[in-house]
Design an enzyme around this catalytic site. Structure first.
Site, PDB file in Angstrom:
ATOM      1  N   ASN A   9       9.991  -0.222 -25.404  1.00  0.00           N
ATOM      2  CA  ASN A   9      11.205  -0.369 -26.192  1.00  0.00           C
ATOM      3  C   ASN A   9      12.266  -0.936 -25.261  1.00  0.00           C
ATOM      4  O   ASN A   9      12.795  -0.213 -24.423  1.00  0.00           O
ATOM      5  CB  ASN A   9      11.634   1.002 -26.750  1.00  0.00           C
ATOM      6  N   TRP A  10      12.532  -2.217 -25.425  1.00  0.00           N
ATOM      7  CA  TRP A  10      13.458  -2.874 -24.507  1.00  0.00           C
ATOM      8  C   TRP A  10      14.915  -2.518 -24.778  1.00  0.00           C
ATOM      9  O   TRP A  10      15.799  -2.914 -24.037  1.00  0.00           O
ATOM     10  CB  TRP A  10      13.271  -4.392 -24.589  1.00  0.00           C
ATOM     11  N   LYS A  11      15.184  -1.852 -25.887  1.00  0.00           N
ATOM     12  CA  LYS A  11      16.568  -1.516 -26.254  1.00  0.00           C
ATOM     13  C   LYS A  11      17.404  -2.795 -26.187  1.00  0.00           C
ATOM     14  O   LYS A  11      16.910  -3.852 -26.579  1.00  0.00           O
ATOM     15  CB  LYS A  11      17.084  -0.379 -25.363  1.00  0.00           C
ATOM     16  N   HIS A  94      15.133   6.148 -33.878  1.00  0.00           N
ATOM     17  CA  HIS A  94      15.264   6.444 -32.447  1.00  0.00           C
ATOM     18  C   HIS A  94      16.511   7.305 -32.252  1.00  0.00           C
ATOM     19  O   HIS A  94      17.507   7.141 -32.956  1.00  0.00           O
ATOM     20  CB  HIS A  94      15.374   5.130 -31.652  1.00  0.00           C
ATOM     21  N   GLU A  96      18.806   7.178 -30.206  1.00  0.00           N
ATOM     22  CA  GLU A  96      20.047   6.417 -29.975  1.00  0.00           C
ATOM     23  C   GLU A  96      20.621   5.919 -31.298  1.00  0.00           C
ATOM     24  O   GLU A  96      21.843   5.826 -31.457  1.00  0.00           O
ATOM     25  CB  GLU A  96      19.768   5.255 -28.998  1.00  0.00           C
ATOM     26  N   GLU A 166      10.202  12.253 -28.825  1.00  0.00           N
ATOM     27  CA  GLU A 166      11.053  11.928 -27.682  1.00  0.00           C
ATOM     28  C   GLU A 166      12.133  12.996 -27.520  1.00  0.00           C
ATOM     29  O   GLU A 166      13.147  12.956 -28.236  1.00  0.00           O
ATOM     30  CB  GLU A 166      11.741  10.579 -27.910  1.00  0.00           C
ATOM     31  N   GLY A 172      15.743   8.306 -20.442  1.00  0.00           N
ATOM     32  CA  GLY A 172      16.544   7.583 -19.463  1.00  0.00           C
ATOM     33  C   GLY A 172      17.165   8.455 -18.397  1.00  0.00           C
ATOM     34  O   GLY A 172      18.061   8.022 -17.676  1.00  0.00           O
ATOM     35  N   SER A 212      11.245   8.952 -20.100  1.00  0.00           N
ATOM     36  CA  SER A 212      10.999   8.770 -18.656  1.00  0.00           C
ATOM     37  C   SER A 212       9.515   8.643 -18.309  1.00  0.00           C
ATOM     38  O   SER A 212       9.081   9.123 -17.260  1.00  0.00           O
ATOM     39  CB  SER A 212      11.672   9.888 -17.855  1.00  0.00           C
ATOM     40  N   GLY A 233      10.994   3.222 -22.405  1.00  0.00           N
ATOM     41  CA  GLY A 233      12.222   2.438 -22.293  1.00  0.00           C
ATOM     42  C   GLY A 233      12.298   1.739 -20.946  1.00  0.00           C
ATOM     43  O   GLY A 233      11.718   0.673 -20.736  1.00  0.00           O
ATOM     44  N   GLY A 234      12.980   2.362 -19.999  1.00  0.00           N
ATOM     45  CA  GLY A 234      13.280   1.753 -18.695  1.00  0.00           C
ATOM     46  C   GLY A 234      12.084   1.104 -18.021  1.00  0.00           C
ATOM     47  O   GLY A 234      12.176  -0.046 -17.543  1.00  0.00           O
TER      48      GLY A 234
HETATM   49  O1  G3H Z   1      12.212   4.484 -26.659  1.00  0.00           O
HETATM   50  C1  G3H Z   1      12.077   4.874 -25.506  1.00  0.00           C
HETATM   51  C2  G3H Z   1      12.693   6.100 -25.063  1.00  0.00           C
HETATM   52  O2  G3H Z   1      14.014   6.172 -25.454  1.00  0.00           O
HETATM   53  C3  G3H Z   1      12.442   6.451 -23.640  1.00  0.00           C
HETATM   54  O3  G3H Z   1      13.298   5.763 -22.760  1.00  0.00           O
HETATM   55  P1  G3H Z   1      13.054   5.935 -21.192  1.00  0.00           P
HETATM   56  O4  G3H Z   1      11.607   5.600 -20.941  1.00  0.00           O
HETATM   57  O5  G3H Z   1      13.979   4.957 -20.543  1.00  0.00           O
HETATM   58  O6  G3H Z   1      13.347   7.359 -20.853  1.00  0.00           O
END
Ligand code: G3H
Length: 248
Positions: A9-11, A94, A96, A166, A172, A212, A233-234
């Protein structure tokens, strides 16, 4: 047997040029994998990424969509618009989106239904906040979100979709739920699905962990009995990390 699924998920990251550079770097590296490999990119990149991966096993996802067919919803994107780009997946609910954009269990449910109606696979996110975890409300929260999000679907629809657990406090932050803890909650979500639908559906629905996940912990997480994948994500932003995740 549930097929493992690793989704990045590149956000709100990457330009089209950066996205295409990433895809070129990972194509050969993920070519031989049995793991379903998904890139969930910002809307502006979807068409170009879809074109770039057309002869590969890489799937493409959006990060949100609206539940209405069309109308005066400035800034929104419909399921038909995603389908036109041949998008395979869409992340729905999600944390967010829930936190910053007023996403509720009701809108999540409407979006899940609309995505399925357009044959786009929803990745429906659930998860508790730190306060809720500390108050020992994790199961109550994920049960509520799962039940409301999946309300009114058919057995076949639930079997086909993906749920992502999640915990918000692990997103994150570098803090990961222990793989055992994550597995316990995911097994519980499977129980909720079993009670709502059937044992068969609960055995077929794929449930990811997110929060994470990185190359150093992905194998341990993926080895758990009920965890079928990761929503990352990250660590999905760097091609080398992402290929390491997919080839865990
Ligand atoms: O969609 C992915 C999640 O929000 C996890 O993000 P993260 O891997 O940066 O903690």
């Amino acid at each position: 047997m549930r097929k493992p699924i690793i989704a990045g998920n590149w956000k709100m990251h990457k330009t089209i040029a950066e996205a295409l550079e990433f895809v070129e770097k990972i194509k050969a590296e993920v070519a031989g994998t049995d793991v379903e490999t998904v890139i969930c990119a910002p809307f502006t990149q979807l068409k170009d990424i879809k074109q770039a991966v057309k002869d590969t096993n890489i799937k493409v996802g959006a990060q949100n969509m609206h539940y209405e067919e069309k109308g005066a919803f400035t800034g929104e994107i419909s399921a038909a618009m995603l389908k036109e780009l041949m998008v395979d997946y869409v992340i729905i609910g999600h944390s967010e989106r829930r936190q910053y954009f007023n996403e509720t269990d009701e809108t999540v449910n409407k979006k899940v239904k609309k995505a399925l109606a357009y044959d786009i696979t929803p990745i429906m996110c659930v998860g508790e906040s730190l306060e809720e975890r500390e108050a020992e409300k994790t199961k109550e929260i994920v049960k509520d979100q799962t039940m409301k999000g999946l309300e009114g679907l058919t057995n076949e629809q639930v079997s086909s979709l993906v749920i992502a657990y999640e915990p918000i406090w692990a997103i994150g932050t570098g803090k990961t739920a222990s793989s055992q803890d994550a597995n316990e909650v995911i097994a519980y979500i499977r129980e909720v699905v079993k009670d709502m639908y059937s044992e068969e559906v609960s055995e077929e629905v794929r449930i990811q962990y997110g929060g994470s996940v990185k190359p150093s912990n992905v194998e341990e997480i993926m080895n758990e009995s009920d965890i079928d994948g990761a929503l990352v994500g990250g660590a999905s932003l760097e091609a080398s990390d992402f290929t390491a995740l997919v080839n865990f």
